[in-house]
Structure formats: C-alpha cells, structure tokens
Scaffold this motif. Structure first.
Motif, PDB file in Angstrom:
ATOM      1  N   SER A 313      93.526 -64.476   8.317  1.00 22.27           N
ATOM      2  CA  SER A 313      93.718 -65.280   9.535  1.00 22.27           C
ATOM      3  C   SER A 313      92.476 -66.096   9.829  1.00 22.27           C
ATOM      4  O   SER A 313      92.542 -67.245  10.261  1.00 22.27           O
ATOM      5  CB  SER A 313      94.018 -64.371  10.728  1.00 22.27           C
ATOM      6  OG  SER A 313      95.139 -63.572  10.465  1.00 22.27           O
ATOM      7  N   GLU A 435     102.079 -66.708   9.523  1.00 24.01           N
ATOM      8  CA  GLU A 435     101.208 -65.533   9.411  1.00 24.01           C
ATOM      9  C   GLU A 435     101.981 -64.226   9.269  1.00 24.01           C
ATOM     10  O   GLU A 435     103.023 -64.038   9.886  1.00 24.01           O
ATOM     11  CB  GLU A 435     100.334 -65.446  10.674  1.00 24.01           C
ATOM     12  CG  GLU A 435      99.122 -66.363  10.621  1.00 24.01           C
ATOM     13  CD  GLU A 435      97.832 -65.583  10.396  1.00 24.01           C
ATOM     14  OE1 GLU A 435      97.751 -64.803   9.422  1.00 24.01           O
ATOM     15  OE2 GLU A 435      96.910 -65.763  11.221  1.00 24.01           O
ATOM     16  N   ASP A 436     101.409 -63.332   8.485  1.00 25.65           N
ATOM     17  CA  ASP A 436     101.868 -61.938   8.375  1.00 25.65           C
ATOM     18  C   ASP A 436     103.309 -61.811   7.885  1.00 25.65           C
ATOM     19  O   ASP A 436     104.136 -61.118   8.490  1.00 25.65           O
ATOM     20  CB  ASP A 436     101.682 -61.215   9.719  1.00 25.65           C
ATOM     21  CG  ASP A 436     100.215 -61.193  10.136  1.00 25.65           C
ATOM     22  OD1 ASP A 436      99.355 -61.069   9.237  1.00 25.65           O
ATOM     23  OD2 ASP A 436      99.923 -61.311  11.339  1.00 25.65           O
TER      24      ASP A 436
HETATM   25 MG   LIG Z   1      95.677 -61.725  10.090  1.00 26.74          MG
END
Ligand SMILES: [Mg+2]
Ligand SMILES: Nc1ncnc2c1ncn2[C@@H]1O[C@H](COP(=O)(O)OP(=O)(O)OP(=O)(O)O)[C@@H](O)[C@H]1O
Length: 478
Positions: A313, A435-436
């Motif tokens: 991130s 993300e993720d």
């Molecule tokens: Mg992250």
C-alpha cells in the motif's frame, strides 16, 4: 461436552440420534431456539425442558472438545499473549428480574445470551463465560488474527443492535459493551468449571468490565490498547480520562459511534503521518514508466504481491504522491476482510465515495448525486438505472429498471461499471488502485477480469495489490 450424555441427563435420551443426525454439536446448543426444536419435531413439553436447560448452560459446558489444530493444553501451559476482551451487560436487569416472574426472566436472559453469542461467533469471537446477565468474550482466541480488535468492535456494535431488536415478553432491551486489548496470561481455556474462570488473568478483562460499566445504554466503550489498533476504522467520541476501579491512575476511553467511511484500510490504520520512504526507487521507477505508457493510451496492469506489512500500500501511496502534479483521475477500490460475501463491495463502496454519499443522505439525494457522477461519464439511461439498483436505491421514473433475469442483470451491471470507467477515460488518464485482492468477492473478481481485459486499449494504469495466498489469473500477459 457430550450432547448425548447431556440429553440423557435431562431424561431426553431419545433425541440423541436426532441431534446427531442434525449435526447439533455442543458449541451450537446455546443458539438452538424453540422454533428450531419445533422444526425438528420435538413436542412442546420437551422443547420447554430443552430450552430451559440450554439457557442454564455455561460456556465451559458447551465448549467442544479441543480440536487437533489448537491441541490440548495442559494446566501449566500458561501463555502470555495479546487478547481483545469484550464484556457485555444487559441494562436494567435487576429491575427486570423484579418485574418479571422468574420463568419469564429466564427466558429473557436466555434469548439475550443467545443473541450475544450468535453475534460474537459471527465475528469469529469466542464466548468464554456467561455471568448472570454478563457475557465475556475473547477475540484472538484460540488463534490471533490481525484484525481481532476491529472484529471485537464490530461485534460490540452488532450486539447493541441485535439486543435492541429482541422482543421478549414485550420488553425493550438494551446492552452496554466494554472492550479492552492487552497482555493476558491465558491458562487452560479448554478446562472445565472453575479452571475456566481462572483462565485469563491480567488487567485486560478487568478493564473491559469497568469500561462496560461506564458505557451508556446501547454504547460500546473501548480502552487505549484497542483504540491504537483500530486507527480511523471507526468514528469515536472521546470520553477523556476516566477513573476505573482496580486500576491506578486515570485511563483514556472512547465510545465507538459507527464504522467510519475512510476509504482505505492503509490510511485508516497507518494514519497520514508516514515515515520517509526507504528504498523502493526501482519499484517507483517501474511504476512511473508504466504510467508514461498509460498516458499514451497503452493501458497497463501491475500486480504487487507480498506478505502483510511489506509495503504494498505504501508503494501505491508513493506513486500517487509522485503523480500529484499531473492531471489524472485516481480511483481507489478496497477489499475488506469483512465483506468477502458481499457482491461487488469494493465497487459499490468506490461509487458511493465518488458520488459523495454521506451518512443519512436520503435515497433521493443519493440518486441525484449518482446521476451527477454518471453524467460526467456520459452513462446511458439504462446504466444509471442499473447502478442505482446496485447502490440499493429505489427505482425511479426517469430511468426505470427493465425486467431482467438475475443473471442478465449482473452481466448488464458489470458492463455498466466498465462503461463508466471508459467514460471517465475520455477526460483524463486514470490511476486505478485495487487493494487487497486476497479478500475479493467472486463477482468483483469477475469484473476485475473484465477490467484487466479492457484496459489494454484505455489510458488506465491498474494496480492490484494482494498477499501471496491470492493466485492472480492474469500472470503471463504482456
Ligand atoms: Mg496494504
Ligand atoms: N519502503 C518503506 N519505507 C518506509 N516505510 C515503509 C516502507 N514500506 C512500508 N513501510 C511502512 O510499513 C508499514 C506497512 O506497510 P503497508 O501497509 O504498505 O504494507 P502492505 O504490504 O500494504 O500490508 P497489507 O498486506 O497488510 O496491506 C506502513 O506503516 C508503511 O508506511
């Protein structure tokens, strides 16, 4: 506990086979209701006897035998570790017990216990003990997870909600919840009887109980240890420093109001003050080169995979920083460990943020905001209808939703979302950060597949981050 033996001890051994065939194990006994038993064909008198016996069960009794995974622990295998402890209490129970006749009161407490236990378990918590009308639960036992504190709070909010919706003996019920995180010594948790009471030692359970006592009805109050772990994932009311019995000095406390609307777990958990970036020049360089090609209309997809905390991130945040001065549109999509069953959650969430939905917006306002957003992407009427429906907004006369089979509707909705992305690329190149992905839901996964395919010819740089357990299907493409 042996369910068969328990049934026999109640003189109801004839149901042993039925319980076994219905896979009713000791750990779900507390959730069994009269309605469940009726469905199983148990006659009224026996149902009453069973329900009464169930509400008298303690957590220790309902614990299943230790599984191979946790392994049996011996009495001296005490272990020091971090645990999040939740204490939950029923408001006004003394008054209730004097107002209701004992039979009814027991029923109220039984329903309340079952409601709390069901919520706690749904957030992967462990109901350790019922103490009168109090319930003690652990998050992070038997296995610690990275989001124990967060799950405890979600469970706390869920408990308040579930208890508020209970309607037993036409009595309105309210709960209060205290949550604390800290080091404890965990002893023999799978023991029975009094060993169970001794099982967790330390200041943390005491603090959770005291915070609970401070809480107003329907409130969830947390201590500093918990607060540190959950960052800005929730909105809080600072209660200042409070005095609690049994703990020296003043302790800070917060009331949790609701989950917050911050977009990314990275921002929520790490805050905005970042230490300077160390290394990663090569990675940033590569990302900037890809961005250069993206701007020329040659869409790019970059996968960033690595263990938790390695800096995935952070790397994308750094790229955003580098692009700050350039015209572009940044779209952020965030999967959540709590939304893996919720179809298209990252896309719904993004759309809501992009449209500027705020809490308590009435549906009409949301619809207007969504229309404004989609007009910028020059979305056709049908797309507006589909996306409004996706956002759970009621159908409107201006753009009616055609009658479609669920399958067709899903297809059309995915197409509409792709078209929306395409619409935005007409104005500016897009940095799309997903993300993720290890927490992605299956429908979003389908849409991401489509997106990967479509960005080839669009000025879009799609960055997907995930942990190694996720197997991306897009490897081996140019
Ligand atoms: Mg992250
Ligand atoms: N190169 C770096 N220099 C300085 N700090 C870094 C660097 N990489 C990561 N960090 C810091 O380490 C912490 C964890 O990084 P980050 O949240 O980006 O990890 P992640 O790979 O995204 O983890 P997760 O899988 O849990 O999302 C953050 O506080 C981040 O600012």
């Amino acid at each position: 506990m042996d369910v068969g033996g328990w049934l026999r001890s109640l003189g109801l051994g004839q149901y042993e086979a039925l319980f076994r065939a219905s896979e009713i194990d000791a750990d779900i006994l507390p959730e069994l209701t009269d309605v469940d038993l009726e469905k199983l064909g148990v006659p009224l008198g026996h149902r009453k006897r069973l329900v009464r016996a169930i509400s008298g069960l303690t957590a220790a009794e309902t614990l299943a035998a230790p599984s191979a995974a946790t392994g049996p622990k011996s009495q001296d295998a005490a272990e020091r570790r971090q645990l999040t402890v939740m204490f939950c209490d029923l408001v006004g129970s003394t008054e209730l017990s004097s107002r209701l006749d004992p039979e009814d009161y027991r029923e109220v407490i039984g329903d309340y216990h079952r409601a709390v236990a069901a919520v706690v378990r749904s957030f992967d918590g462990f109901v350790a003990k019922y103490m009168g009308d109090g319930v003690l639960a652990y998050f992070g036992y038997p296995r610690a997870q990275e989001d124990d504190a967060e799950r405890a709070i979600r469970a706390g909010l869920g408990v308040v909600d579930a208890v508020g919706r209970l309607d037993v003996k036409s009595t309105a019920l309210q709960a209060r919840v205290g949550i604390a995180t800290g080091m404890v010594v965990v002893g023999d948790l799978v023991g029975e009887g009094s060993a169970q009471e001794q099982s967790v030692v330390g200041e943390t359970p005491n603090l959770a109980a005291r915070l609970q006592a401070l809480a107003e009805p329907d409130a969830v109050v947390i201590g500093a240890g918990t607060r540190r772990l959950v960052g800005d994932l929730f909105e809080y009311r600072d209660l200042g420093a409070v005095e609690v019995k049994g703990i020296a000095g003043l302790v800070p406390a917060w009331q949790v109001l609701r989950p917050s609307v911050v977009a990314s777990r990275f921002e929520a958990l790490r805050g905005s003050s970042l230490t300077p970036l160390v290394g990663r020049e090569e990675e940033i360089d590569l990302l900037l080169r890809r961005w250069g090609r993206t701007k020329a209309g040659d869409g790019q997809v970059v996968l960033i995979s690595g263990e938790a905390g390695i800096g995935k991130s952070r790397l994308t945040a750094e790229l955003e920083e580098c692009l700050r001065a350039e015209p572009h549109l940044r779209l952020g999509y965030f999967c959540s460990p709590h939304r893996q069953d919720s179809a298209l959650y990252p896309f719904i969430d993004q759309l809501g943020r992009a449209a500027g939905f705020v809490r308590n917006d009435p549906p009409a306002t949301r619809l207007e905001k969504l229309e404004v957003l989609l007009a910028r992407a020059t979305a056709p009427e049908l797309d507006v209808a589909l996306l409004a429906d996706l956002m759970s907004l009621p159908p409107s006369n201006c753009h009616p939703l055609p009658d479609l089979s669920p399958h067709r509707k899903k297809e059309k909705t995915l197409e509409a979302l792709i078209r929306q992305l395409q619409g935005f690329t007409r104005q500016q190149p897009i940095l799309m950060v997903f993300e993720d992905a290890h927490w992605i839901d299956p429908t979003s996964r389908e849409l991401l597949d489509l997106t990967v395919d479509r960005v080839r010819t669009l000025p879009v740089l799609l960055i997907v981050t995930f942990r190694p357990e996720f197997q991306p299907p897009w490897i081996g493409q140019p």
